[in-house]
Design a protein around this motif. Structure first.
Motif, short mmCIF file in Angstrom:
data_model
loop_
_atom_site.label_atom_id
_atom_site.label_comp_id
_atom_site.label_asym_id
_atom_site.label_seq_id
_atom_site.Cartn_x
_atom_site.Cartn_y
_atom_site.Cartn_z
N UNK A 203 -7.21 1.58 5.93
CA UNK A 203 -7.45 2.99 5.62
C UNK A 203 -7.07 3.80 6.85
N UNK A 204 -5.91 4.40 6.82
CA UNK A 204 -5.39 5.11 7.98
C UNK A 204 -5.72 6.59 7.87
N UNK A 205 -6.61 7.07 8.74
CA UNK A 205 -6.89 8.51 8.78
C UNK A 205 -6.33 9.14 10.04
N UNK A 206 -5.95 8.28 11.01
CA UNK A 206 -5.36 8.78 12.26
C UNK A 206 -4.59 7.63 12.86
N UNK A 277 -3.16 8.01 5.60
CA UNK A 277 -3.31 7.86 4.15
C UNK A 277 -2.88 6.51 3.62
N UNK A 278 -2.17 5.72 4.43
CA UNK A 278 -1.75 4.39 3.98
C UNK A 278 -2.97 3.51 3.72
N UNK A 279 -2.89 2.72 2.67
CA UNK A 279 -3.96 1.75 2.37
C UNK A 279 -3.45 0.32 2.41
N UNK A 280 -2.18 0.15 2.74
CA UNK A 280 -1.62 -1.19 2.90
C UNK A 280 -0.43 -1.10 3.83
N UNK A 281 0.00 -2.25 4.31
CA UNK A 281 1.16 -2.31 5.19
C UNK A 281 1.95 -3.57 4.87
N UNK A 414 -11.59 9.08 3.08
CA UNK A 414 -10.68 9.30 1.94
C UNK A 414 -11.37 10.23 0.95
N UNK A 415 -10.83 11.43 0.82
CA UNK A 415 -11.44 12.43 -0.06
C UNK A 415 -10.92 12.33 -1.49
N UNK A 416 -10.03 11.37 -1.74
CA UNK A 416 -9.38 11.30 -3.05
C UNK A 416 -9.86 10.14 -3.91
N UNK A 417 -10.94 9.48 -3.51
CA UNK A 417 -11.39 8.32 -4.29
C UNK A 417 -12.85 8.46 -4.72
#
Length: 613
Positions: A203-206, A277-281, A414-417
């Protein structure tokens, strides 16, 4: 510590240490003010691809561990690896360590056959906390039996051994991070030249300060043909230690060493390779290319673990509506839900609001009861009332961190879940409607075949939303439906059939009767008793076992009776009356019959039948 001892132990005592390859996947996640460091060393005397003068491993090697006093050790894992099937017992600072799991991978070499490589790990947290800073001596890794029994390891220069300790630590001065440790064992070589690994649960926020570390085995500095390590299709490099075309080259980023022979303990900056915003890599490894002589060369690389450190300082509220209860004729709905604080790095506070909507209409509100720590959940239920004029087929929207105006009060990673949907069907109590019955022709022994859909001739329906049942109880529970309603045989006479017609949000119920009558028989106009199994007898359809008291008489063209039959005696073309040649087949020709059904609803039937061979 001997590998041979380990194998015998497995065979004769049945120990259950898994011996298998494993895709690299999330092993453990740390959310909070965490970071990590690592130490380790090789047991190779030199890079085996350059110096082939050795085959056996060093008996031991050491590494220095230093951690500031402000850093509190949370976890420490020891990894060790080498050629062969594995050694699950080693020594660290004089303490015997037993593997918690062993992974293996296989390389099929064209000249040396199938070669196995292994990796083990063990939790050494207590030992590292007790020992603290200082020199860590690793010893006891014995793979000599495998190296001697299969010279292919040394022949193709993949004889190796090494170790590493990963230390995850906590410090209140650190930013709130999410540290994900992924582990397993995956291999690339001349046979499998590319491998992609998807890292989930991030969970990338920064992305400032984001980093990724790798522990890999058997990389050779001198074999950099087609070699690359990339994240999200961006090739990683850390010059001069790790060049973009030689990532697995026997280096240790933590000590800036280039003599970590046939092993790599490296860390790379992720800031420009991962987005907020990335959730995977996606991690991709490649090897293999044309060498200086025009031939093909490839490095054999074994990836053991991956670790990511991403800045994250917030809770993450999510909600799941797990189930609901509705009753026919009732517009109230009980919703069962769970609020989670997964993938977070902070506490989700108590009294976080929850709102439930129907088409943007606020139905009801609730809130969390307790502070939810990182990774915790809380389950509860609430009752909402659906407006009377609502469509009975509806969708309820549940939103956590919603004050009833579709606005949040908690800042999250994450404000979208925060939203979850559940489809609801309100139930209306059905009344039973009686339909006209169906009459079937008796096919024998009081049974008939029906197309049950014919009873629904005045209804609007689709075969996909209608079902038939033999009892009202089965209908109400939607169990044991009649499987072939278009070709149904009754089980009693008369029989009641129940119909369930789906009509959301409930269903409609119908019933009808099945009756049986004796239908007129069908008399064929000829048959051929030539014993060819086709049309061999005077098969009057709808007669036998239906008109069980019937009498059949057959006459020749001169009016002589030649056969008398009944329900137990059909005519196969032979003579049993009148003429002297009893038991013989009749000649080709036309014959006349009188069929008395002995049924008050039918008169005797008279006609002719042609016999031909």
């Amino acid at each position: 510590m001997k590998q041979a001892h380990y194998i015998l132990f497995m065979l004769f005592l049945g120990l259950v240490l898994p011996l298998s390859a494993q895709d690299i996947s999330l092993f453990e996640q740390f959310n909070g003010r965490y970071d990590y460091t690592a130490i380790g060393n090789t047991l190779n005397q030199a890079e085996n691809n350059i110096d082939q003068s050795f085959c056996s491993l060093l008996e031991s090697s050491s590494a220095n561990f230093t951690l500031d006093a402000d850093n509190q050790i949370v976890k420490a894992y020891l990894y060790w690896a080498g050629s062969g099937f594995g050694d699950t017992e080693v020594t660290l600072n004089g303490t015997q360590i037993t593997s918690e799991e062993i992974y293996t991978v296989t390389y099929s070499d064209i000249f040396n056959g199938q070669l196995e490589y292994f990796s083990c790990y063990a939790d050494v947290t207590d030992l590292v906390i007790s020992e603290g800073n200082g020199t860590y001596m690793f010893s006891g890794l014995d793979i000599s039996a495998d190296l001697m029994s299969n010279p292919g390891y040394c022949n193709n220069r993949t004889n190796f051994g090494g170790w590493s300790i990963y230390v995850i630590y906590q410090n209140e001065d650190l930013p709130l991070n999410q540290v994900n440790l992924y582990q397993g064992l995956e291999i690339i070589n001349r046979n499998v030249q590319e491998k992609e690994i998807i890292l989930d649960n991030i969970d990338v926020i920064d992305n400032i300060g984001a980093k990724i570390g790798f522990l890999a085995w058997e990389g050779d500095n001198s074999l950099n043909y087609g070699e690359s390590l990339s994240v999200n299709n961006n090739v990683l490099s850390n010059p001069p230690l790790n060049l973009s075309d030689n990532a697995f080259n026997g280096t240790n980023t933590f000590t800036n060493s280039t003599t970590f022979y046939n092993a790599d303990l490296d860390v790379y900056n992720l800031e420009n390779n991962i987005n907020i915003g990335d959730t995977s890599a996606s991690i991709k490894l490649t090897t293999g290319g044309i060498n200086e002589t025009g031939g093909f060369s490839a490095d054999l690389i074994i990836l053991n673990n991956i670790i990511t450190v991403l800045n994250s300082q917030l809770p993450d509220a999510t909600i799941e509506v797990n189930d609901y209860i509705v009753n026919c004729g009732d517009n109230s709905v009980e919703l069962f839900y769970t609020v989670n604080n997964f993938n977070s790095t902070d506490v989700l506070p108590a009294n976080t609001p929850i709102a439930f909507y129907l088409d943007n209409l606020l139905l009801g509100q609730s809130q969390t009861v307790n502070d939810l720590d990182i990774g915790e959940s809380e389950s509860s239920s609430t009752i909402v009332n659906i407006p009377e004029d609502s469509d009975p087929n509806l969708t309820i929207t549940a939103i956590v961190d919603d004050d009833g105006t579709m606005s949040g009060v908690v800042t999250e990673t994450n404000e979208d879940n925060n939203i979850n949907f559940i489809d609801i069907e309100l139930l209306v109590i059905p009344d039973i409607i009686t339909l006209a019955g169906l009459i079937g022709c008796n096919e024998g022994f009081e049974t008939a075949t029906y197309n049950l859909y014919e009873a629904l001739i005045n209804l609007q329906y689709d075969e996909s939303n209608v079902s038939f049942y033999q009892s009202l109880q089965d209908l109400e529970t939607a169990t044991n439906p009649i499987l072939t309603p278009s070709n149904y045989n009754n089980t009693s006479n008369p029989e009641t059939i129940y119909v369930r017609l789906e009509s959301p949000p409930c269903y409609e119920v119908y019933q009808f009767q099945l009756y049986i009558e004796n239908c007129p028989p069908y008399v064929p106009d000829g048959f051929s008793p030539n014993n060819d199994t086709f049309n061999d007898w005077f098969n009057i359809q709808g007669l036998y076992d239906i008109f069980t008291e019937h009498q059949l008489k057959i006459y020749n063209r001169y009016g002589d009776i030649i056969f008398e039959g009944n329900n137990d005696k059909p005519w196969f073309g032979k003579i049993n009356r009148g003429l002297n040649n009893h038991g013989n087949f009749v000649p080709v020709g036309t014959y006349y019959y009188i069929l008395n059904l002995n049924d008050p609803d039918y008169r005797p039937m008279v006609g002719w039948v042609y016999v031909n061979y």
